[in-house]
Design an enzyme around this catalytic site. Structure first.
Site, PDB file in Angstrom:
ATOM      1  N   ASP A 181     -18.742 -25.122   6.250  1.00  0.00           N
ATOM      2  CA  ASP A 181     -17.263 -25.308   6.534  1.00  0.00           C
ATOM      3  C   ASP A 181     -16.944 -26.581   6.160  1.00  0.00           C
ATOM      4  OD1 ASP A 181     -18.488 -26.316   8.544  1.00  0.00           O
ATOM      5  OD2 ASP A 181     -17.340 -25.214  10.249  1.00  0.00           O
ATOM      6  N   GLU A 182     -17.412 -27.587   5.152  1.00  0.00           N
ATOM      7  CA  GLU A 182     -16.684 -28.691   4.837  1.00  0.00           C
ATOM      8  C   GLU A 182     -16.263 -28.684   2.994  1.00  0.00           C
ATOM      9  OE1 GLU A 182     -17.867 -32.238   6.200  1.00  0.00           O
ATOM     10  OE2 GLU A 182     -19.549 -31.381   7.511  1.00  0.00           O
TER      11      GLU A 182
ATOM     12  N   ASP B 124     -20.016 -40.141   0.029  1.00  0.00           N
ATOM     13  CA  ASP B 124     -21.088 -39.423  -0.812  1.00  0.00           C
ATOM     14  C   ASP B 124     -20.728 -39.840  -2.328  1.00  0.00           C
ATOM     15  OD1 ASP B 124     -20.614 -38.254   1.915  1.00  0.00           O
ATOM     16  OD2 ASP B 124     -21.786 -36.569   1.429  1.00  0.00           O
TER      17      ASP B 124
ATOM     18  N   GLU C 285     -29.666 -32.791   2.623  1.00  0.00           N
ATOM     19  CA  GLU C 285     -28.929 -33.871   3.491  1.00  0.00           C
ATOM     20  C   GLU C 285     -29.703 -34.561   4.298  1.00  0.00           C
ATOM     21  OE1 GLU C 285     -26.079 -31.677   6.280  1.00  0.00           O
ATOM     22  OE2 GLU C 285     -24.859 -33.633   6.296  1.00  0.00           O
TER      23      GLU C 285
HETATM   24  C1  BGC Z   1     -20.560 -34.849   5.584  1.00  0.00           C
HETATM   25  C2  BGC Z   1     -21.090 -36.083   4.916  1.00  0.00           C
HETATM   26  C3  BGC Z   1     -19.990 -37.326   5.203  1.00  0.00           C
HETATM   27  C4  BGC Z   1     -19.876 -37.499   6.422  1.00  0.00           C
HETATM   28  C5  BGC Z   1     -19.156 -38.608   6.981  1.00  0.00           C
HETATM   29  C6  BGC Z   1     -20.518 -35.005   6.982  1.00  0.00           C
HETATM   30  O1  BGC Z   1     -20.114 -34.039   7.712  1.00  0.00           O
HETATM   31  O2  BGC Z   1     -21.157 -33.771   5.292  1.00  0.00           O
HETATM   32  O3  BGC Z   1     -21.572 -35.966   3.770  1.00  0.00           O
HETATM   33  O4  BGC Z   1     -20.257 -38.218   4.427  1.00  0.00           O
HETATM   34  O5  BGC Z   1     -19.677 -36.291   7.163  1.00  0.00           O
HETATM   35  O6  BGC Z   1     -20.202 -39.183   7.908  1.00  0.00           O
END
Ligand code: BGC
Length: 724
Positions: free
Chosen positions: A348-349, A356, A609
C-alpha cells in the site's frame, strides 16, 4: 514534443449522480456523412481512462493520462484516430477508473481520513474531425450532451485491484454534469507512455500444502494477468497476488499490508479472455481463490506494464549469480518505472519516494534511456517543492504531512546532475537549476547550526544493517548524513551552475565552508556508511586514509556490508577507487547473507528491500516492511558499468561526448562484456581471463582515455585490444 493545445471547447464532465464504486462509461454518438480526412482525439482525465471508438481501443497507452502533480500539471494525450471513424453512426466511449488521482492513497492512512478527502473523477476530451467533403469538419467535445452509464468494471483502485462483471448490461443512461478544472494546468504528454511491454507465460501451477491453486510465473513483475477460461455464466473468479511463497510453501502476501491486490471476475457463458485495464499489481504468484475449473498453466499470461523506455545497457559475465543479479536489477527498474520512480509496486505504498529514486538514478540511466522519464518526474518534483525549497519525501506528494529528509530531498540535485552526466542535455539541467538551488537554500535557511545540517527529522541510513534494535535507520549519525548531503548538493549546484555558465562563487564558498565545518565537527567516522560518504562526497581531509580505514572496518565486520540506502550505492566505488578493488569484488561476489547474491540463493528475481527479506531458515522479515521488488540496492549494477567494465562519463564532456574507460578485472568473475548506448554511439568494454593474463577489448565511438593498470592513453574512436 507536440506543441501545447491552449484552446479547448470541451468541458470537464462527470456523472451527475455518483455511481459508487462502478466505473462510469461516458459516451457520445454522432452521424458522419463521409469518413473524414483526419481525426485527432485529445483526451485527459482525473483518474485513468480507456477510450474506444466504435468498439476499437484508442491507442495502447495503459493507465493514461499517467501520474503527475495533477493540480499543477495534468498530461493530455493526442491520438490519430482517423482509421477508427466510419461513415454513418459513430460512437466514442470512455471508461474511467479512480487511478492515482482518486484511489485512497497512501494506503496506510485510515480509511476514514481518506474518505474525507474523496476526490471525484472526470474527463475532458475533444475529437477534431477534418472536412469530409460533405461538411467542413467538426469537433465532438465533452459537454453536458454526453451520456454516462455504469459499465462492467464494478470496482477499480490502485491498491485493492479490479472487479469486472462480464454479464453486466447497463440498462440506464444517465446525465453528466460539467465542472471546472483549470485549463492552464494541462500539458501535452511529457513522459514516456506506459505500455504493455512484455508477456511472461505461467511456468507452472502449484498445488500448495494448504490445498491452494497457485500460478507461478517464475518472475516477479508489475502489471496484470491475462487469463482465458471456459465457463458458465455467473461463475466467479477471485485472484490474489503475491511475490513469494511462505516458509511452508503456501501462498503468502501479508507483506502487501492493507493493499488487497485482488481481481474479482464474473464470467459470461463460454470461452473468454480478460485482463484488468485500470490498475496494476506487483506479483510473481497468483492464488486462484475461486476458479471455475482445474487451472492449467497455459491459461495464464503475466503482462508486464511499464514506461516505454529504450534499453541501453547490457551486462554479461561468466558468473551466473551476477547475471541473475543484473536481471533482477532490470526487472526492478521495469517494475518500478511505471511513470514515476516508485519504491515498490505491490504493497500500500507504490509512491515516488525521492530517496529511492536518488540512489538508483545512475544505474537507471545506464540500463534504459530515462531522459524523458526523469524530465517529467523532475518537473513534478519542482512543482511539488514548497515555497521554502523543501522537497517532499514522495513526488507526487501524497503524504498527509509534508516533511523533508536528507538523502531523500537531495533527489532535487542528484537526479538532474546524473541526467546531465548521462545524456548531456543542458536545457534539462537549466530547467531544474532553480529547483536544485532552492533545495540547498532551504537547508541553509532551516538548519539550526551554520554550515552543518542539524535538527530536522531524517530517515538516516535507511535499513542499514547496523540499525539499533527496533529501528530502521542505521547507526550512522543523522546529522552527519544530513551535513554530508548538504555539502554534496551544494557541490552539485556549483557544478551545474558552472556548466550553465553562471557565476557560482557564492555557492562555491558555501561548499568550502560546509566542508570545513564538517571536518571540524566530525573528526572521526563511526560506521561504514560514514566512511563511504565522507570519501565519495570529497569531505574528508585524507580520502586515501579514510578509504583504507573503511576497508579495515569492513574486514573487522566480517568482510560484509553493514550499509543501508545511503552508503550502499557508493561503497564499492570508494573501495575500487582507492586501491581496494579486490575487497570490492569480495563483497560483490559474497553469497552468504548479507550480500547482493544472498537473495538469489533464495530464488529472488527482483531486488529485495531487505538484505534478508527471506532469512536463511526460510522465515520472513516482518511483513510491515518487506518488499521483494524494491530497487534501491540494485544501484550496485552501476559499479559493474563504471568500475568492473570501467565505462564512465567525463564531467567536462557530459553525455559521453568523451569517455574514460578504466576496466578493473578480477579472476573470480572470469569475464565481463558490457555495452552502453550513449548519445554518441555504443561503447563496449569487455575483458576475459586467459590463464593468468587478461585480454581487454574496447570499442569507443568517441575520444576516450583508457586506463588499464599503469597504462594510460588517449584514443580516437575505434576498437582496441590490450593484454594485461
Ligand atoms: C519506503 C522506502 C522509503 C522509506 C522512507 C518506505 O516505506 O518503502 O523505500 O524510502 O519508506 O523511509
Amino acid at each position: 514534443m507536440n506543441s501545447k493545445k491552449t484552446e479547448w471547447t470541451a468541458k470537464w464532465i462527470r456523472p451527475k449522480e455518483p455511481m459508487g464504486d462502478a466505473c462510469p462509461v461516458f459516451s457520445k454518438t454522432w452521424q458522419q456523412e463521409k469518413t473524414p480526412e483526419s481525426a485527432v482525439l485529445y483526451l485527459t482525465s482525473l483518474g485513468v481512462y480507456v477510450a474506444c471508438i466504435n468498439g476499437n481501443r484508442v491507442g495502447d497507452y495503459v493507465l493514461a493520462p499517467g501520474w503527475t502533480v495533477y493540480e499543477k500539471r495534468l498530461q493530455y494525450q493526442e491520438y490519430d484516430v482517423t482509421g477508427l471513424i466510419r461513415e454513418g453512426e459513430n460512437e466514442i466511449q470512455i471508461t474511467l477508473g479512480k487511478g492515482w488521482y482518486a484511489s485512497p492513497m497512501p494506503g496506510w492512512v485510515e480509511k476514514e481520513k481518506q474518505r474525507k478527502k474523496e476526490r471525484k473523477t472526470g474527463i475532458l476530451g475533444e475529437l477534431i474531425l477534418s472536412a469530409d467533403g460533405a461538411s467542413n469538419g467538426r469537433v465532438i467535445a465533452t459537454d453536458q450532451t454526453w451520456k454516462v452509464s455504469q459499465g462492467p468494471v464494478r470496482f477499480s483502485e490502485i491498491y485493492d485491484g479490479e472487479s469486472f462483471d462480464a454479464t453486466f448490461v447497463s440498462d440506464k443512461e444517465e446525465e453528466v454534469c460539467e465542472f471546472s478544472w483549470p485549463i492552464e494546468t494541462l500539458i501535452p504528454q511529457q513522459g514516456e507512455q506506459i505500455r504493455e511491454m512484455e508477456r511472461v507465460c505461467a511456468r507452472e501451477i502449484i498445488h500448495t500444502p494448504a490445498g491452494e491453486w497457485v500460478v507461478d510465473f517464475g518472475q516477479n513483475i508489475t502489471g496484470y494477468v491475462e487469463f482465458t477460461v471456459d465457463a458458465h455464466e455467473g461463475e466467479q473468479i477471485k485472484i490474489l497476488h503475491g511475490e513469494i511463497l511462505g516458509k511452508d510453501g503456501n501462498f503468502y502476501n501479508e507483506n502487501y499490508r492493507s493493499a488487497k491486490a485482488e481481481i474479482n471476475y464474473v464470467c459470461r457463458e463460454g470461452k473468454q479472455t480478460w485482463h484488468p485495464r485500470l490498475t496494476f499489481f506487483g506479483f510473481r504468484y497468483l492464488k486462484l481463490a475461486e476458479f471455475p475449473e482445474e487451472p492449467k498453466a497455459e491459461q495464464f499470461t503475466a503482462i508486464a506494464v511499464y514506461s516505454d523506455m529504450k534499453r541501453t545497457g547490457f551486462i554479461r559475465t561468466a558468473h551466473e549469480g551476477i547475471n541473475q543479479l543484473f536481471s533482477n536489477v532490470l526487472w526492478g527498474q521495469k517494475g518500478n518505472f511505471l511513470d514515476v520512480p516508485t519504491d515498490c509496486p505491490q504493497r500500500d505504498e507504490r509512491l515516488g519516494w525521492t530517496g529511492d529514486a536518488q540512489t538508483f538514478t545512475k544505474v537507471a540511466s545506464y540500463n534504459f534511456d530515462v531522459e524523458r522519464f526523469f524530465r517529467k518526474w523532475l518537473r513534478d518534483l519542482a512543482a511539488d517543492q514548497l515555497e521554502s525549497g523543501s522537497v517532499p519525501q514522495v513526488v507526487p506528494n501524497f503524504l498527509p504531512d509534508c516533511r523533508e529528509s536528507a538523502a531523500w530531498g537531495d533527489a532535487a540535485t542528484v537526479c538532474p546532475w546524473q541526467m546531465y552526466m548521462t545524456y548531456g542535455n543542458t536545457s534539462d539541467l537549466a530547467e531544474q537549476f532553480e529547483s536544485m538551488k532552492k533545495w540547498v537554500d532551504f537547508i541553509t535557511q532551516s538548519t539550526t547550526t551554520k554550515c552543518l545540517w542539524t535538527g530536522g527529522e531524517h530517515f538516516g541510513d535507511w535499513l542499514g544493517l547496523d540499525s539499533p534494535p527496533g529501528s530502521y535507520r542505521g547507526a550512522s549519525r543523522e546529522d552527519f548524513i544530513a551535513t554530508a548531503f548538504y555539502a554534496h548538493s551544494t557541490h552539485l549546484v556549483v557544478k551545474a551552475g558552472r556548466a550553465l555558465g553562471r557565476d557560482m562563487s557564492g555557492y562555491e564558498e558555501l561548499f568550502q565552508e560546509i566542508r570545513k565545518a564538517f571536518q571540524k565537527e566530525y573528526p572521526e567516522y563511526l560506521t561504514q556508511t560514514e566512511h563511504v560518504i565522507a570519501v565519495w562526497f570529497e569531505l574528508t581531509e585524507d580520502s586515501q586514509k579514510t578509504a583504507d580505514a573503511l576497508a579495515e572496518m569492513i574486514v573487522k565486520d566480517g568482510t560484509q556490508i553493514r550499509t543501508g540506502f545511503v552508503g550502499t550505492p557508493y561503497i564499492l566505488h570508494v573501495l575500487s577507487n582507492y586501491g581496494h578493488t579486490d575487497l570490492a569484488y569480495t563483497l560483490l561476489l559474497r553469497e552468504k547473507y548479507p550480500s547482493w547474491l544472498y537473495p538469489i540463493s533464495k530464488g529472488a528475481t527482483t531486488i529485495w528491500e531487505h538484505w534478508d527479506g527471506i532469512m536463511a531458515d526460510g522465515s520472513l522479515w516482518s511483513s510491515d516492511m518487506n518488499s521483494f521488488n524494491h530497487y534501491s540496492y540494485g544501484s550496485v549494477a552501476d559499479w559493474l558499468y563504471e568500475e568492473a567494465a570501467g565505462i564512465k562519463p567525463v564531467e567536462e564532456a557530459p553525455g559521453f561526448a568523451k569517455a574514460r574507460i578504466t576496466p578493473r578485472p578480477d579472476k573470480r568473475l572470469g569475464w565481463i562484456d558490457v555495452s552502453l548506448s550513449t548519445r554518441h554511439g555504443q561503447i563496449r568494454s569487455a575483458w576475459r581471463y586467459v590463464g593468468d593474463s587478461v585480454r581487454f577489448e574496447i570499442t569507443t565511438p568517441v575520444e576516450s582515455e583508457i586506463v588499464i593498470g599503469d597504462r594510460r592513453e588517449t584514443v580516437m574512436p575505434g576498437t582496441y585490444t590490450y593484454w594485461g
